[in-house]
Scaffold this active site. Structure first.
Site, PDB file in Angstrom:
ATOM      1  N   CYS A   1      42.827  42.294  37.017  1.00  0.00           N
ATOM      2  CA  CYS A   1      42.439  42.761  38.632  1.00  0.00           C
ATOM      3  C   CYS A   1      41.764  41.667  39.178  1.00  0.00           C
ATOM      4  CB  CYS A   1      41.667  44.197  38.539  1.00  0.00           C
ATOM      5  SG  CYS A   1      42.574  45.662  37.681  1.00  0.00           S
TER       6      CYS A   1
ATOM      7  N   LYS B   1      41.783  47.415  48.883  1.00  0.00           N
ATOM      8  CA  LYS B   1      41.801  47.248  47.677  1.00  0.00           C
ATOM      9  C   LYS B   1      41.633  45.813  47.192  1.00  0.00           C
ATOM     10  CE  LYS B   1      42.869  47.700  43.186  1.00  0.00           C
ATOM     11  NZ  LYS B   1      41.846  48.316  42.184  1.00  0.00           N
TER      12      LYS B   1
HETATM   13  N1  SAJ Z   1      32.110  39.728  34.973  1.00  0.00           N
HETATM   14  C1  SAJ Z   1      31.279  38.991  35.195  1.00  0.00           C
HETATM   15  N2  SAJ Z   1      30.053  39.096  35.595  1.00  0.00           N
HETATM   16  C2  SAJ Z   1      29.572  40.150  36.094  1.00  0.00           C
HETATM   17  C3  SAJ Z   1      30.507  41.341  36.150  1.00  0.00           C
HETATM   18  C4  SAJ Z   1      31.737  40.947  35.773  1.00  0.00           C
HETATM   19  O1  SAJ Z   1      31.575  37.780  34.369  1.00  0.00           O
HETATM   20  O2  SAJ Z   1      28.375  40.362  36.468  1.00  0.00           O
HETATM   21  C5  SAJ Z   1      33.624  39.546  34.573  1.00  0.00           C
HETATM   22  C6  SAJ Z   1      33.625  40.622  33.360  1.00  0.00           C
HETATM   23  O3  SAJ Z   1      33.384  40.083  32.298  1.00  0.00           O
HETATM   24  C7  SAJ Z   1      35.180  40.477  33.480  1.00  0.00           C
HETATM   25  C8  SAJ Z   1      35.585  40.580  34.640  1.00  0.00           C
HETATM   26  O4  SAJ Z   1      34.515  40.014  35.559  1.00  0.00           O
HETATM   27  O5  SAJ Z   1      35.953  39.504  32.628  1.00  0.00           O
HETATM   28  C9  SAJ Z   1      35.833  41.662  35.556  1.00  0.00           C
HETATM   29  O6  SAJ Z   1      35.208  42.839  35.105  1.00  0.00           O
HETATM   30  P1  SAJ Z   1      34.832  43.899  36.082  1.00  0.00           P
HETATM   31  O7  SAJ Z   1      33.815  44.750  35.312  1.00  0.00           O
HETATM   32  O8  SAJ Z   1      33.903  43.272  37.112  1.00  0.00           O
HETATM   33  O9  SAJ Z   1      36.062  44.714  36.548  1.00  0.00           O
HETATM   34  P2  SAJ Z   1      37.178  45.181  36.233  1.00  0.00           P
HETATM   35  O10 SAJ Z   1      38.500  44.100  36.290  1.00  0.00           O
HETATM   36  O11 SAJ Z   1      37.121  45.894  35.017  1.00  0.00           O
HETATM   37  O12 SAJ Z   1      37.395  46.603  37.387  1.00  0.00           O
HETATM   38  C10 SAJ Z   1      37.657  45.910  38.624  1.00  0.00           C
HETATM   39  C11 SAJ Z   1      36.574  46.946  39.421  1.00  0.00           C
HETATM   40  N3  SAJ Z   1      36.610  46.401  40.773  1.00  0.00           N
HETATM   41  C12 SAJ Z   1      35.498  46.207  41.399  1.00  0.00           C
HETATM   42  O13 SAJ Z   1      34.335  46.250  40.815  1.00  0.00           O
HETATM   43  C13 SAJ Z   1      35.648  45.713  42.699  1.00  0.00           C
HETATM   44  C14 SAJ Z   1      37.484  48.419  39.450  1.00  0.00           C
HETATM   45  O14 SAJ Z   1      36.567  49.173  40.084  1.00  0.00           O
HETATM   46  C15 SAJ Z   1      38.819  48.270  39.875  1.00  0.00           C
HETATM   47  O15 SAJ Z   1      39.412  49.728  39.873  1.00  0.00           O
HETATM   48  C16 SAJ Z   1      39.755  47.275  38.913  1.00  0.00           C
HETATM   49  O16 SAJ Z   1      39.114  46.043  38.867  1.00  0.00           O
HETATM   50  C17 SAJ Z   1      41.049  47.546  39.420  1.00  0.00           C
HETATM   51  O17 SAJ Z   1      41.881  47.966  38.553  1.00  0.00           O
HETATM   52  O18 SAJ Z   1      41.444  46.768  40.486  1.00  0.00           O
END
Ligand code: SAJ
Length: 418
Positions: free
Chosen positions: A271, A217
């Site tokens: 997360c 995780k």
């Molecule tokens: N972000 C960027 N650039 C990108 C992708 C995301 O700046 O290309 C930023 C987003 O704007 C945000 C942050 O990253 O601020 C996180 O967003 P996210 O969509 O990547 O992830 P979360 O936090 O919504 O969900 C993550 C997911 N983990 C992965 O993709 C590995 C989700 O599957 C998990 O279940 C979740 O964390 C969790 O609960 O741990």
């Protein structure tokens, strides 16, 4: 028609993961008791209502509560399966030390009602070794029960770790369709937990040991954090060299084995901005790239703020529209949000020049208390503001055509208008 069954399940912690998980389990026919420390949350759910925004969750909770398959309570009652989904924040020591006290407190409550044959599953994101620590709480509180890994022969209870990996906004769908890693304290524990998840998970359930599942995780979120840090570092290099980072990434991603993620104002949410520190804390001398990625992504927020301030200072008569506060697009979750931090910081420095547009809230969060910033709608911002600072790629912002942005100075931190 909802299916009835005799399996009783208890979910401790009714937040973004616990409540949807409870509802999905209830829909699959389990009789679910949800437990939370908040009286308001318990009352809301027992009315068939929800306290969090998530696509389709309200209708599902209403259905399973009406059907008597989900009830909420402040106390843990006897059950067959216990799922623990409580927060794991940092301690207040400023060193990003994981605080697993909510898990251990939940374990103490479960210990009081545990009986032979029960299965306890930890879903909270946890440092490696936490499931064993939870087991040790049971062992201490319930010396009458044989615990896995501590007894010879067949233990009385099964204990496993099974992290969620759902994406906010798609939780109900991903709870069913994502693959799951299920780590048992022993292989028998993993099989017991597997049989439970098979009731509602359609994705593949892969069994392993508890420590590997805990690390898996953390690795998933650290992997994403490192990749976002690469994109954010590129964006700061591009700013220095007057390059369009979006163009460079678009072109680089045409390579069949390259997939650079998107820069932004930093990484938010509870997360990805948190979990990698659990790895760093467990192996501080080895986790160099992972630590650096965290620092780079946090540093991006300061980079954006400094550039926004420079634009504000160069255009002293212009009002500043901060577009978006959420930690990512199309959700109402502001936790650990760099967009929120940037907008609050500008509000403190530039007072009533700052207008905030956030379609996912009806009032400014309390972080703006004491500032003169104002929440306005997008049309008012487009009419009044000479500076447009795009912080979140909400669909409603993406839909603004260039002519409506007029002569405003635009700082688009998400690349949606490039
Ligand atoms: N972000 C960027 N650039 C990108 C992708 C995301 O700046 O290309 C930023 C987003 O704007 C945000 C942050 O990253 O601020 C996180 O967003 P996210 O969509 O990547 O992830 P979360 O936090 O919504 O969900 C993550 C997911 N983990 C992965 O993709 C590995 C989700 O599957 C998990 O279940 C979740 O964390 C969790 O609960 O741990």
């Amino acid at each position: 028609m909802l299916k009835k069954t005799t399996l009783n399940a208890s979910v401790i912690g009714l937040g973004y993961i616990g409540l949807p998980t409870s509802a999905v389990m209830a829909r699959a026919g389990c009789k679910v008791q949800g437990v939370d420390v908040s009286e308001a949350v318990v009352e809301t759910i027992n009315r068939g209502e929800v306290h969090i925004e998530e696509v389709d969750l309200d209708g599902l909770v209403q259905a399973v509560v009406n059907d008597g398959l989900l009830t909420a309570s402040l106390d843990v009652e006897p059950s067959d399966v216990f799922v623990i989904a409580v927060p794991t924040p940092f301690s207040n020591d400023g060193k990003h030390t994981p605080d697993i006290s909510y898990i251990l407190q939940a374990a103490e409550k479960v210990a009081g009602v545990l009986k032979k044959g029960d299965c306890v599953i930890l879903e909270s994101t946890s440092p490696v070794g936490t499931t064993e620590k939870m087991r040790d709480v049971f062992a201490e509180k319930r010396p009458d029960l044989a615990m896995p890994g501590l007894c010879e022969g067949t233990p009385d209870v099964s204990i496993a770790y099974c992290p969620e990996r759902v994406l906010p906004g798609r939780i109900l769908e991903e709870l069913i369709h994502n693959d799951r890693s299920i780590g048992g304290i022993t292989p028998r524990c993993a099989r017991k937990a597997l049989a439970f998840y098979k009731r509602f998970v359609k994705g593949e359930c892969v069994v392993t040991d508890a420590r590997s599942a805990e690390m898996t995780k953390l690795v998933e979120n650290a992997f994403r954090d490192v990749n976002i840090a690469f994109a954010n570092e590129l964006s700061m290099i591009a700013d220095k060299q007057a390059l369009d980072v979006w163009e460079v990434i678009r072109l680089a991603n045409r390579h069949p084995r390259v997939n650079v993620l998107q820069p932004g104002p930093g990484v938010g949410g509870h997360c990805i901005a948190v979990d990698p520190w659990f790895i760093v804390h467990g192996a501080p001398d080895e986790a160099n790239i992972i630590r650096q990625a965290r620092e780079t992504n946090d540093g991006k927020m300061h980079h954006v703020l400094a550039r926004a301030e420079a634009i504000a200072d160069a255009n002293p008569d212009a009002k500043i529209a901060c577009l978006g506060l959420a930690f990512k697009a199309n959700i109402d979750d502001f936790r650990e949000s760099p967009a929120l931090d940037i907008a609050v910081s500008l509000a403190k420095d530039y007072g009533n020049r700052v207008k905030v547009v956030e379609p996912y809230t009806s009032e400014l969060p309390r972080e703006f208390d004491g500032t003169n910033a104002e929440l306005v709608d997008i049309d008012e911002a487009l009419e009044d503001c000479g500076i447009l600072l795009l912080l979140v790629d909400h669909d409603v912002f993406k839909a603004i055509p260039p002519e409506e942005r007029g002569d405003a100075v635009v700082y688009d931190t998400r690349g949606v208008w490039s």
